[in-house]
Each structure stands twice: as C-alpha cells, then as structure tokens.
Design a protein around this motif. Structure first.
Motif, PDB file in Angstrom:
ATOM      1  N   VAL A  42       8.151  46.788  30.720  1.00 41.72           N
ATOM      2  CA  VAL A  42       7.649  45.698  29.879  1.00 41.72           C
ATOM      3  C   VAL A  42       8.769  44.685  29.635  1.00 41.72           C
ATOM      4  O   VAL A  42       8.556  43.467  29.741  1.00 41.72           O
ATOM      5  CB  VAL A  42       7.090  46.243  28.546  1.00 41.72           C
ATOM      6  N   ALA A  43       9.955  45.163  29.298  1.00 38.94           N
ATOM      7  CA  ALA A  43      11.086  44.254  29.079  1.00 38.94           C
ATOM      8  C   ALA A  43      11.402  43.440  30.329  1.00 38.94           C
ATOM      9  O   ALA A  43      11.778  42.264  30.244  1.00 38.94           O
ATOM     10  CB  ALA A  43      12.321  45.040  28.632  1.00 38.94           C
ATOM     11  N   GLU A  44      11.216  44.039  31.491  1.00 42.01           N
ATOM     12  CA  GLU A  44      11.478  43.340  32.754  1.00 42.01           C
ATOM     13  C   GLU A  44      10.416  42.303  33.075  1.00 42.01           C
ATOM     14  O   GLU A  44      10.643  41.420  33.914  1.00 42.01           O
ATOM     15  CB  GLU A  44      11.521  44.341  33.912  1.00 42.01           C
ATOM     16  N   GLY A  45       9.236  42.434  32.469  1.00 44.83           N
ATOM     17  CA  GLY A  45       8.122  41.574  32.837  1.00 44.83           C
ATOM     18  C   GLY A  45       7.288  42.129  33.965  1.00 44.83           C
ATOM     19  O   GLY A  45       6.352  41.478  34.438  1.00 44.83           O
ATOM     20  N   ALA A  46       7.585  43.352  34.410  1.00 41.48           N
ATOM     21  CA  ALA A  46       6.820  43.984  35.482  1.00 41.48           C
ATOM     22  C   ALA A  46       5.524  44.578  34.975  1.00 41.48           C
ATOM     23  O   ALA A  46       4.511  44.579  35.675  1.00 41.48           O
ATOM     24  CB  ALA A  46       7.669  45.055  36.163  1.00 41.48           C
TER      25      ALA A  46
END
Length: 268
Positions: free
Chosen positions: A204-208
């Motif tokens: 989630v933090a990565e945007g994946a």
C-alpha cells in the motif's frame, strides 16, 4: 498527540534503526537459508524459533547500548532499557515466523520508535525478499530493493471497482461475524490477493496495492513500524473501526481515498 508535539530531527534514530536492521539481516537470513533451527509453539498456538529469540536479543542489545535512555519492547522478551522513558522502541524480530519456518520468504524484522506511545519511525527489513522499507515523521517513506532506492507514494485510485486489495482472513473475522463483509469487499474490488503480514501494508505504501486488511489478533509490535511508513507515504492506517492506532487487534491500511469506504463495508 497534536502536530505541535510531534518530535523532529529523527535522522539519527533512523540511521541507528537502519544499522540495527543490517545486523538483524546478517543474523536471520543465513539461518533461513540453511534451515538450521528447531520450531517451538507459543501459548497462542503460533510458531517461534531460536532465531526469533536470537534476533530480538541482538536488536535489543544494540538499541540499549546506543540509546540507554530509551525503552525497548520486544515480542519475545518484553521490556528492556528505561521503562519510564517517553521514547520506546518496539521490535518484532521476525514478523511472519510461520512463513519463515516453511521456507516462505515473506518475513521481516520490524523496528519502530515511539514517542509517548505514538509510532514516529519505522523500518521493515525483509532480507529474503531483498526489500527494505522505512519512513516516519519528517522523513518521508522509502524503499531499497536490489540496489535501487526510491521514495514511496500511495496510489491515487479512488474507485473501489478499480482497486487492488489484500485481505488476510482468519478465524478472528469469523468470530466477529464479519467474514461476509470481507467477501463483499473482495467482490467490489478489481482484484483481491492475500499477501499477509507486513508485506500487504508496505505494498500500500508503495502504491502497488490500494487497500490492505490484516488478520484479527495482530499486536502492537506487528503494527508499530508499519503505521509511520504508510502515513509518510500519504496513506491512512487505522483499526477496523477507523481509529488511527497500532494498539488494537485489527489493522487496515489504504491510500486514504478508499479508507472510509473500506471501514464502512467492514462495519459490524
């Protein structure tokens, strides 16, 4: 805690945490690869190994040596250092031990620093995956993987029908009578996966990934390092009822745009 009371100047603590994570990786990864450990069971029916105990002892010793005025709390050995300090490190030596013992590379050492109970810095190091994430107040969110470093930002997906979600179902959701809500969330999303443990939140933090819903029964040491990274990347991190805390037994991370909808879907 209001923004006026958030600590600043955490760069030195971050450098220490990253150095300690290096030491933990050097200890844990060879044992994972060699499979040279025995498995025992805790009273909560979860696995534990001598590698968990050894990694925590290593991390706690390094932190108490470098920060003797801080407290340190670990999953396996409890509290060390200054019990009265407003600064406390929280350690999960191997998050994902069940995978570790089966040869699944989705496990990590979690190192968090809290100030008056609020997580302000987190490091998540997954050496078998070759990934490390870190972030916190005034630090941004970052990823290092296979020699490449980058800054993290959550996704901009605002429609659940276009969202990628990670759901970790366990018996705790059954006990709450909310498993059908998890299924509903999965059905509304474009795609659902079950990444589990720390990894889903870091994605989630990565945007994946756009949404991650953890198992019921997580503990503060499972979540303290994750929360500041997700928030530094621009996301939201709460329990299943929407309270922004790492101290309850459920956890949801999202890109922020979808958070209220997820909480509403999972509401009792």
């Amino acid at each position: 805690m209001s923004g006026d009371h958030l600590p600043q100047g955490l760069e030195g603590d971050l450098a220490l945490a990253l150095s300690v994570a290096d030491a933990a990786d050097r200890f844990t990864l060879p044992h994972f690869e060699a499979r040279d450990f025995a498995v025992d069971w805790k009273t909560n029916a979860t696995e534990v190994t001598e590698i968990d105990h050894g990694a925590e002892s290593l991390v706690v010793d390094l932190l108490t040596t470098e920060r003797p005025d801080h407290g340190v709390f670990g999953e396996e050995h409890g509290l060390a250092g200054d019990a009265d300090s407003e600064w406390r490190w929280m350690i999960d030596p191997i998050d994902g031990t069940s995978g570790f013992v089966r040869g699944i590379p989705v496990w990590a050492t979690l190192i968090a620093l809290t100030n008056r109970g609020l997580p302000v810095l987190g490091v998540v190091s997954a050496p078998a995956l070759g990934f490390r994430w870190w972030g916190g107040v005034g630090l941004g969110a970052h990823l290092a993987a296979r020699g490449v470093n980058r800054t993290l930002t959550v996704s901009t997906v605002a429609d659940m029908a276009e969202a990628q979600v990670s759901i970790t179902h366990n018996a705790g959701w059954d006990d709450l009578g909310l498993t059908d809500r998890l299924v509903s969330l999965q059905q509304r999303a474009r795609r659902s996966r079950g990444m589990g443990d720390f990894w889903q939140h870091m994605l989630v933090a990565e945007g994946a990934m756009d949404v991650a819903v953890d198992a019921v029964g997580v503990a503060p040491y499972d979540l303290a390092a994750i929360k500041p990274i997700v928030e530094a990347a621009g996301g939201r991190f709460t329990d299943r009822l929407g309270e922004a805390t790492h101290e309850h037994d459920t956890a949801i991370s999202t890109n922020g745009l979808l958070h209220d909808e997820v909480v509403a879907i999972l509401a009792p």
